[in-house]
Design a protein around this motif. Structure first.
Motif, PDB file in Angstrom:
ATOM      1  N   TYR A   1      -6.013   1.546  -1.424  1.00 20.27           N
ATOM      2  CA  TYR A   1      -6.788   0.681  -0.780  1.00 20.27           C
ATOM      3  C   TYR A   1      -7.734   0.032  -1.861  1.00 20.27           C
ATOM      4  O   TYR A   1      -7.952  -1.062  -1.972  1.00 20.27           O
ATOM      5  CB  TYR A   1      -7.456   0.928   0.286  1.00 20.27           C
ATOM      6  CG  TYR A   1      -6.133   1.400   1.741  1.00 20.27           C
ATOM      7  CD1 TYR A   1      -5.799   0.329   2.133  1.00 20.27           C
ATOM      8  CD2 TYR A   1      -6.009   2.746   1.933  1.00 20.27           C
ATOM      9  CE1 TYR A   1      -4.639   0.815   3.263  1.00 20.27           C
ATOM     10  CE2 TYR A   1      -5.074   3.076   2.749  1.00 20.27           C
ATOM     11  CZ  TYR A   1      -4.278   2.110   3.539  1.00 20.27           C
ATOM     12  OH  TYR A   1      -3.481   2.417   4.540  1.00 20.27           O
ATOM     13  N   ARG A   2      -8.578   0.932  -2.485  1.00 20.55           N
ATOM     14  CA  ARG A   2      -9.719   0.583  -3.236  1.00 20.55           C
ATOM     15  C   ARG A   2      -9.254  -0.250  -4.424  1.00 20.55           C
ATOM     16  O   ARG A   2      -9.546  -1.410  -4.747  1.00 20.55           O
ATOM     17  CB  ARG A   2     -10.390   1.874  -3.466  1.00 20.55           C
ATOM     18  CG  ARG A   2     -11.597   1.473  -4.572  1.00 20.55           C
ATOM     19  CD  ARG A   2     -12.812   2.438  -4.644  1.00 20.55           C
ATOM     20  NE  ARG A   2     -13.987   2.248  -5.284  1.00 20.55           N
ATOM     21  CZ  ARG A   2     -14.957   1.810  -4.929  1.00 20.55           C
ATOM     22  NH1 ARG A   2     -15.138   1.547  -3.472  1.00 20.55           N
ATOM     23  NH2 ARG A   2     -16.006   1.646  -5.440  1.00 20.55           N
TER      24      ARG A   2
ATOM     25  N   LYS B   1      -6.353  -1.632  -4.879  1.00 18.49           N
ATOM     26  CA  LYS B   1      -5.756  -3.123  -4.438  1.00 18.49           C
ATOM     27  C   LYS B   1      -6.648  -4.211  -4.009  1.00 18.49           C
ATOM     28  O   LYS B   1      -6.569  -5.242  -4.506  1.00 18.49           O
ATOM     29  CB  LYS B   1      -4.661  -3.155  -3.435  1.00 18.49           C
ATOM     30  CG  LYS B   1      -3.885  -4.295  -3.009  1.00 18.49           C
ATOM     31  CD  LYS B   1      -2.666  -3.782  -2.222  1.00 18.49           C
ATOM     32  CE  LYS B   1      -1.822  -4.927  -1.851  1.00 18.49           C
ATOM     33  NZ  LYS B   1      -0.849  -5.475  -2.985  1.00 18.49           N
ATOM     34  N   GLN B   2      -7.610  -3.583  -3.224  1.00 18.08           N
ATOM     35  CA  GLN B   2      -8.485  -4.592  -2.666  1.00 18.08           C
ATOM     36  C   GLN B   2      -9.462  -5.188  -3.701  1.00 18.08           C
ATOM     37  O   GLN B   2      -9.955  -6.239  -3.847  1.00 18.08           O
ATOM     38  CB  GLN B   2      -9.434  -4.031  -1.630  1.00 18.08           C
ATOM     39  CG  GLN B   2      -8.607  -3.765  -0.305  1.00 18.08           C
ATOM     40  CD  GLN B   2      -9.202  -2.820   0.558  1.00 18.08           C
ATOM     41  OE1 GLN B   2     -10.365  -2.204   0.434  1.00 18.08           O
ATOM     42  NE2 GLN B   2      -8.542  -2.524   1.771  1.00 18.08           N
ATOM     43  N   GLN B   3      -9.927  -4.320  -4.684  1.00 25.41           N
ATOM     44  CA  GLN B   3     -10.892  -4.831  -5.567  1.00 25.41           C
ATOM     45  C   GLN B   3     -10.073  -5.740  -6.694  1.00 25.41           C
ATOM     46  O   GLN B   3     -10.951  -6.634  -7.160  1.00 25.41           O
ATOM     47  CB  GLN B   3     -11.341  -3.487  -6.593  1.00 25.41           C
ATOM     48  CG  GLN B   3     -12.155  -2.452  -5.935  1.00 25.41           C
ATOM     49  CD  GLN B   3     -13.559  -3.427  -5.355  1.00 25.41           C
ATOM     50  OE1 GLN B   3     -14.220  -4.474  -5.734  1.00 25.41           O
ATOM     51  NE2 GLN B   3     -13.898  -2.994  -3.932  1.00 25.41           N
TER      52      GLN B   3
ATOM     53  N   GLN C   1      -7.924  -7.759  -5.828  1.00 18.10           N
ATOM     54  CA  GLN C   1      -7.857  -9.108  -5.117  1.00 18.10           C
ATOM     55  C   GLN C   1      -9.077 -10.046  -5.106  1.00 18.10           C
ATOM     56  O   GLN C   1      -9.347 -11.010  -4.999  1.00 18.10           O
ATOM     57  CB  GLN C   1      -7.482  -8.775  -3.570  1.00 18.10           C
ATOM     58  CG  GLN C   1      -5.982  -8.320  -3.481  1.00 18.10           C
ATOM     59  CD  GLN C   1      -5.801  -7.725  -2.122  1.00 18.10           C
ATOM     60  OE1 GLN C   1      -6.622  -7.411  -1.360  1.00 18.10           O
ATOM     61  NE2 GLN C   1      -4.385  -7.923  -1.756  1.00 18.10           N
ATOM     62  N   LYS C   2     -10.347  -9.234  -5.392  1.00 21.08           N
ATOM     63  CA  LYS C   2     -11.739  -9.719  -5.272  1.00 21.08           C
ATOM     64  C   LYS C   2     -12.031 -10.478  -6.755  1.00 21.08           C
ATOM     65  O   LYS C   2     -12.979 -11.232  -6.759  1.00 21.08           O
ATOM     66  CB  LYS C   2     -12.621  -8.831  -4.835  1.00 21.08           C
ATOM     67  CG  LYS C   2     -12.596  -8.330  -3.303  1.00 21.08           C
ATOM     68  CD  LYS C   2     -13.652  -7.360  -3.249  1.00 21.08           C
ATOM     69  CE  LYS C   2     -13.491  -6.784  -1.710  1.00 21.08           C
ATOM     70  NZ  LYS C   2     -14.411  -5.769  -1.336  1.00 21.08           N
TER      71      LYS C   2
ATOM     72  N   TYR D   1       0.729  -1.338  -0.059  1.00 21.11           N
ATOM     73  CA  TYR D   1       0.025  -0.193  -0.033  1.00 21.11           C
ATOM     74  C   TYR D   1       0.968   1.293  -0.130  1.00 21.11           C
ATOM     75  O   TYR D   1       0.759   2.369  -0.658  1.00 21.11           O
ATOM     76  CB  TYR D   1      -0.927  -0.006   1.090  1.00 21.11           C
ATOM     77  CG  TYR D   1      -2.076  -0.950   1.454  1.00 21.11           C
ATOM     78  CD1 TYR D   1      -3.162  -0.905   0.061  1.00 21.11           C
ATOM     79  CD2 TYR D   1      -2.079  -1.933   2.067  1.00 21.11           C
ATOM     80  CE1 TYR D   1      -4.059  -1.887   0.096  1.00 21.11           C
ATOM     81  CE2 TYR D   1      -3.316  -2.912   2.071  1.00 21.11           C
ATOM     82  CZ  TYR D   1      -4.141  -2.710   0.983  1.00 21.11           C
ATOM     83  OH  TYR D   1      -5.136  -3.780   0.832  1.00 21.11           O
TER      84      TYR D   1
END
Length: 391
Positions: free
Chosen positions: A260-261, A263-265, A267-268, A245
């Motif tokens: 964050y948004r 990277k997190q998206q 990953q999903k 991050y």
């Protein structure tokens, strides 16, 4: 010497661009035509459909005298910053007149720029994009909406010109035929939008677009691979999945927790997801698809805040090609230029001025399989090798 400037992407070079050059040549038959052109990554956050050398060559064969590359640090920016970088290079080139297409060529862009000189469009509403806030603020100032792509760019050029000393005469050319994002190819017409042409090319319909582009562009598409985000999605996905991050946060324009948004998206997403799936997952009312696409380029190329600031403070002219008339102009330019005029990406320059551009070229090479910078010299066009298609 009359020096006419054009800011372009030529993605791809089509009959609309040829029309603009022909109309301008009628106004200034003896002028030198100088183009500041985006390189391999563009203002809307997408890779160019063909490489910068191919597009520069097409322009030079169709009436342009000199092509200079707009640095990546200026390319992947919102319209106002993009315009400021490009207009700055026009000033350094000694350009006196700026030609640009507009949906409403009757607008007095200088007057509009004066009216909205203090408008920035910064939005504190997290359910509204910066672009929407800016257009709303402009409409309030001038009394009517300015929301068409070329009109907005024209306004951005006019504002940048005022900021840099009001040295340009602004000459809008009425856009003819298709709208900027029109995806239709009208029969019995020779003008189509770049979006429509790219859409047909993506389907492999090279013959379909022949009527809408000069002959040299048709030939190039028959021998070049069409580059899209699909070519770089695996690389971008890898970067997003593996970068900490903190590393993402240090990249240019990654703000408000977007690291964050993004990277997190990713990953999903399922393994079969593509670039458009990721964009859709990250999209919100706060950020447009274009804004997120630009950030994707920033992440792909690992462009830092410091690198962008460095280019802004130390601009340069990267020469891509010229004609005999352009070469004569260059001889005069060399005597008075107060910023570096770069003809080759030497090892020293790669570490200094060209660090981001060289990195962008290396990444783009992975898809187009054509060397972009190492050992490349400017194109020297002595005479058009292919006739321009009659319209």
């Amino acid at each position: 010497m009359v020096v006419v400037g054009i800011i372009a992407e030529y993605n791809p070079f089509h009959n609309g661009h040829l029309y603009q050059l022909e109309e301008t040549r009628k106004l200034f038959p003896r002028a030198v035509f100088v183009v500041v052109m985006s390189g391999n990554f563009l203002e809307r956050g997408e890779p160019a459909c063909v490489d910068k050398w191919t597009r520069a060559n097409e322009a030079l064969h169709c009436g342009v005298d000199l092509v200079v590359e707009l640095p990546v640090a200026f390319c992947v920016q919102p319209a106002d910053r993009f315009a400021t970088g490009a207009v700055l290079l026009l000033k350094k080139l000694g350009v006196q007149k700026l030609i640009f297409g507009a949906e409403h060529a009757s607008y007095n862009f200088k007057k509009l720029a004066q009216q909205v000189s203090d408008v920035r469009g910064d939005s504190v509403k997290y359910n509204e994009s910066f672009a929407a806030a800016y257009q709303r603020a402009v409409e309030k100032k001038v009394g009517h909406a300015i929301d068409q792509p070329n009109d907005l760019l024209g306004l951005a050029y006019a504002k940048a010109n005022l900021q840099l000393g009001d040295f340009l005469e602004l000459i809008p050319i009425q856009r003819k035929g298709a709208f900027h994002h029109d995806l239709c190819l009208e029969k019995d017409h020779s003008l189509a939008s770049a979006s429509a042409i790219r859409a047909r090319l993506a389907k492999g319909s090279i013959k379909e677009i022949a009527a809408y582009v000069p002959q040299i562009t048709s030939v190039d598409f028959a021998t070049r691979k069409l580059i899209t985000w699909a070519d770089f999605w695996p690389l971008l996905r890898y970067r997003l999945l593996t970068a900490p991050y903190e590393e993402l946060r240090n990249l240019y324009d990654v703000t408000e927790g977007l690291e964050y948004r993004m990277k997190q998206q990713v990953q999903k997403l399922p393994l079969e997801a593509d670039f458009e799936d990721w964009l859709g997952a990250v999209k919100s009312k706060r950020y447009t698809y274009t804004h997120l696409s630009r950030l994707a380029v920033i992440v792909l190329l690992q462009v830092t805040e410091e690198e962008v600031k460095s280019v802004s403070k130390n601009p340069y002219l990267r020469l891509l090609g010229f004609t005999p008339k352009g070469q004569k102009f260059l001889h005069k330019l060399k005597k008075r230029a107060d910023i570096p005029l770069i003809t080759k990406a030497s090892q020293k320059l790669r570490k200094k001025f060209l660090s981001v551009d060289y990195r962008a070229g290396l990444v783009y090479e992975l898809a187009c399989m054509r060397v972009q910078d190492h050992g490349k010299a400017p194109l020297r066009i002595t005479a058009p090798s292919l006739s321009r298609k009659k319209r």
